[in-house]
Write a protein that holds these residues in place. Structure first.
Motif, mmCIF file in Angstrom:
data_model
loop_
_atom_site.group_PDB
_atom_site.id
_atom_site.type_symbol
_atom_site.label_atom_id
_atom_site.label_comp_id
_atom_site.label_asym_id
_atom_site.label_seq_id
_atom_site.Cartn_x
_atom_site.Cartn_y
_atom_site.Cartn_z
ATOM 1 N N ALA A 170 4.572 -29.338 32.557
ATOM 2 C CA ALA A 170 3.910 -30.008 33.679
ATOM 3 C C ALA A 170 4.597 -29.584 34.968
ATOM 4 N N LEU A 171 3.825 -29.460 36.031
ATOM 5 C CA LEU A 171 4.410 -29.166 37.334
ATOM 6 C C LEU A 171 5.103 -30.410 37.875
ATOM 7 N N ALA A 172 6.147 -30.195 38.650
ATOM 8 C CA ALA A 172 6.878 -31.315 39.238
ATOM 9 C C ALA A 172 5.949 -32.129 40.139
ATOM 10 N N GLU A 173 6.071 -33.442 40.066
ATOM 11 C CA GLU A 173 5.238 -34.305 40.896
ATOM 12 C C GLU A 173 5.683 -34.241 42.355
ATOM 13 N N LEU A 174 4.719 -34.369 43.253
ATOM 14 C CA LEU A 174 4.998 -34.363 44.691
ATOM 15 C C LEU A 174 5.154 -35.821 45.141
ATOM 16 N N THR A 175 6.393 -36.252 45.275
ATOM 17 C CA THR A 175 6.658 -37.663 45.571
ATOM 18 C C THR A 175 7.263 -37.894 46.950
ATOM 19 N N ASP A 176 7.641 -36.825 47.659
ATOM 20 C CA ASP A 176 8.248 -36.995 48.977
ATOM 21 C C ASP A 176 7.176 -37.255 50.037
ATOM 22 N N PRO A 177 7.560 -37.838 51.165
ATOM 23 C CA PRO A 177 6.593 -38.035 52.261
ATOM 24 C C PRO A 177 6.046 -36.696 52.761
ATOM 25 N N GLN A 178 4.809 -36.721 53.224
ATOM 26 C CA GLN A 178 4.142 -35.497 53.683
ATOM 27 C C GLN A 178 4.934 -34.812 54.791
ATOM 28 N N HIS A 179 5.544 -35.584 55.677
ATOM 29 C CA HIS A 179 6.235 -34.969 56.809
ATOM 30 C C HIS A 179 7.438 -34.138 56.356
ATOM 31 N N GLU A 180 8.029 -34.479 55.197
ATOM 32 C CA GLU A 180 9.147 -33.686 54.697
ATOM 33 C C GLU A 180 8.673 -32.308 54.249
ATOM 34 N N TYR A 181 7.541 -32.264 53.576
ATOM 35 C CA TYR A 181 6.988 -30.969 53.176
ATOM 36 C C TYR A 181 6.631 -30.135 54.405
ATOM 37 N N GLU A 182 6.035 -30.766 55.400
ATOM 38 C CA GLU A 182 5.672 -30.054 56.627
ATOM 39 C C GLU A 182 6.923 -29.520 57.328
ATOM 40 N N GLY A 183 7.992 -30.324 57.342
ATOM 41 C CA GLY A 183 9.239 -29.873 57.956
ATOM 42 C C GLY A 183 9.841 -28.692 57.216
ATOM 43 N N ASN A 184 9.786 -28.701 55.882
ATOM 44 C CA ASN A 184 10.297 -27.580 55.099
ATOM 45 C C ASN A 184 9.523 -26.296 55.391
ATOM 46 N N VAL A 185 8.202 -26.426 55.455
ATOM 47 C CA VAL A 185 7.372 -25.237 55.712
ATOM 48 C C VAL A 185 7.655 -24.682 57.106
ATOM 49 N N LEU A 186 7.804 -25.550 58.102
ATOM 50 C CA LEU A 186 8.085 -25.086 59.460
ATOM 51 C C LEU A 186 9.443 -24.378 59.528
ATOM 52 N N ARG A 187 10.458 -24.991 58.960
ATOM 53 C CA ARG A 187 11.801 -24.390 58.988
ATOM 54 C C ARG A 187 11.806 -23.024 58.313
ATOM 55 N N LYS A 188 11.111 -22.918 57.198
ATOM 56 C CA LYS A 188 11.121 -21.658 56.460
ATOM 57 C C LYS A 188 10.229 -20.601 57.118
ATOM 58 N N SER A 189 9.207 -21.057 57.818
ATOM 59 C CA SER A 189 8.397 -20.100 58.586
ATOM 60 C C SER A 189 9.244 -19.463 59.684
ATOM 61 N N GLU A 190 10.080 -20.265 60.320
ATOM 62 C CA GLU A 190 10.979 -19.735 61.354
ATOM 63 C C GLU A 190 11.977 -18.746 60.760
ATOM 64 N N LEU A 191 12.507 -19.055 59.588
ATOM 65 C CA LEU A 191 13.459 -18.155 58.944
ATOM 66 C C LEU A 191 12.800 -16.851 58.497
ATOM 67 N N ARG A 192 11.578 -16.956 57.990
ATOM 68 C CA ARG A 192 10.877 -15.745 57.553
ATOM 69 C C ARG A 192 10.589 -14.810 58.721
ATOM 70 N N LEU A 193 10.431 -15.392 59.898
ATOM 71 C CA LEU A 193 10.124 -14.587 61.089
ATOM 72 C C LEU A 193 11.359 -14.338 61.954
ATOM 73 N N ALA A 194 12.534 -14.646 61.454
ATOM 74 C CA ALA A 194 13.764 -14.491 62.241
ATOM 75 C C ALA A 194 13.953 -13.096 62.821
ATOM 76 N N PRO A 195 13.606 -12.020 62.092
ATOM 77 C CA PRO A 195 13.767 -10.685 62.688
ATOM 78 C C PRO A 195 12.947 -10.475 63.962
ATOM 79 N N LYS A 196 11.945 -11.322 64.201
ATOM 80 C CA LYS A 196 11.112 -11.207 65.397
ATOM 81 C C LYS A 196 11.459 -12.283 66.427
ATOM 82 N N ALA A 197 12.660 -12.804 66.330
ATOM 83 C CA ALA A 197 13.057 -13.920 67.191
ATOM 84 C C ALA A 197 12.949 -13.591 68.677
#
Length: 309
Positions: A170-197
């Protein structure tokens, strides 16, 4: 379909597997399949020499623990009563054999209350003094673990890959608040684009990647539910694959020495290739890419895939 550690089953596929297993395991005892035409009479098979009766049961859909217990309890009640109702027809089929043990064979037994129920049904059945039953008639609960050796033998002969899981995937259940997932995606989007800072369009690039990744994450569960509904066997194999591939993701996240985007691409491309390789022809390359995109977005959001800064 009812999902187990061995895969998804319904009533027919479970009985078909059980019949092959019984012929292997109990053939020397004179196992005889009783075809369900015009009815199974509470017996789907029996052994001539040892007097064991068999009845298979699997739900048509996935149940929680309480629902499964209730369905199994009611099925046992109904089928034991069939032995009394159909005793004359049963006698015509089993001849001089008397049934001393009745095996209720079901993929999973996870409530001990079912043991109490079968003890009650034993007492009732013995009190009927049926000529087709022995005086010490006993009911046994048998789950898939009792027949793992024979099940694997059948699957191996049919060219089906074996698995040795101890639990249903079974896939892990998504139990954290939505804003935490959004924050993770934003932080990692910035890291993925770091070479273009230093790019004057950096904010726009980050927002664009964030939106694409978040949408893939949010839409992923819908895709997985459609696969589960329309192709449960494929879904079972896919979840097993994804769960095992997560170990690779954790390891690569810890040891990776290149950029965050290079790691993301490596994980996504590797997962797509694995899905296509193991699930073809059910899943083509395009669908494999689509699934991998959603799963990687999920990992970015819930942090199975992370970057060492």
């Amino acid at each position: 379909m009812f999902v187990t550690k061995l895969g998804p089953f319904n009533g027919k596929t479970w009985e078909d597997l059980c019949q092959l297993v019984f012929k292997i395991k109990h053939g020397v005892e004179g196992y005889q399949h009783i075809q369900a035409d015009p009815g199974d009479f509470g017996l789907e098979g029996y052994t001539i020499h040892s007097g064991i009766g068999f009845q298979c049961y699997c739900p048509e859909k996935h149940y929680g623990t309480k629902e499964l217990y209730e369905a199994q309890r009611d099925k046992i009640t109904t089928d034991i009563k069939k032995l009394k109702t159909n005793q004359t027809e049963i006698a015509k089929r089993i001849g001089m054999t008397k049934i001393g043990e009745w095996f209720f064979v079901t993929p999973v037994v996870d409530r001990n209350a079912l043991l109490a129920h079968v003890r009650q049904k034993e007492i009732e059945a013995r009190a009927w003094k049926l000529p087709i039953l022995k005086d010490d008639f006993t009911i046994h609960l048998r789950d898939a673990d009792f027949y793992l050796k024979e099940i694997n033998e059948v699957r191996s002969l049919n060219g089906v890959a074996l698995n040795f899981d101890s639990f249903s995937p079974a896939l892990a259940e998504l139990t954290d608040p939505q804003h935490e997932y959004e924050g993770n995606v934003l932080r990692k989007s910035e890291l993925r684009l770091a070479p273009k800072a230093d790019s004057p369009n950096m904010v726009k690039l980050v927002n664009g990647l964030y939106s694409l990744t978040l949408r893939s994450f949010l839409e992923g569960d819908g895709l997985l539910r459609r696969i589960e509904q329309d192709a449960p066997t494929v879904y079972f194999r896919l979840v097993r694959l994804v769960n095992e591939y997560e170990n690779h993701v954790h390891e690569k996240s810890a040891t990776w020495n290149d950029t965050a985007e290079a790691l993301t691409s490596h994980i996504r491309d590797g997962l797509s290739a694995r899905i296509h390789s193991e699930l073809t022809p059910a899943v083509d390359g395009t669908t494999a890419d689509q699934i991998a995109r959603h799963i990687v977005a999920r990992w970015l959001a819930v942090c199975q895939l992370d970057f060492v800064e």
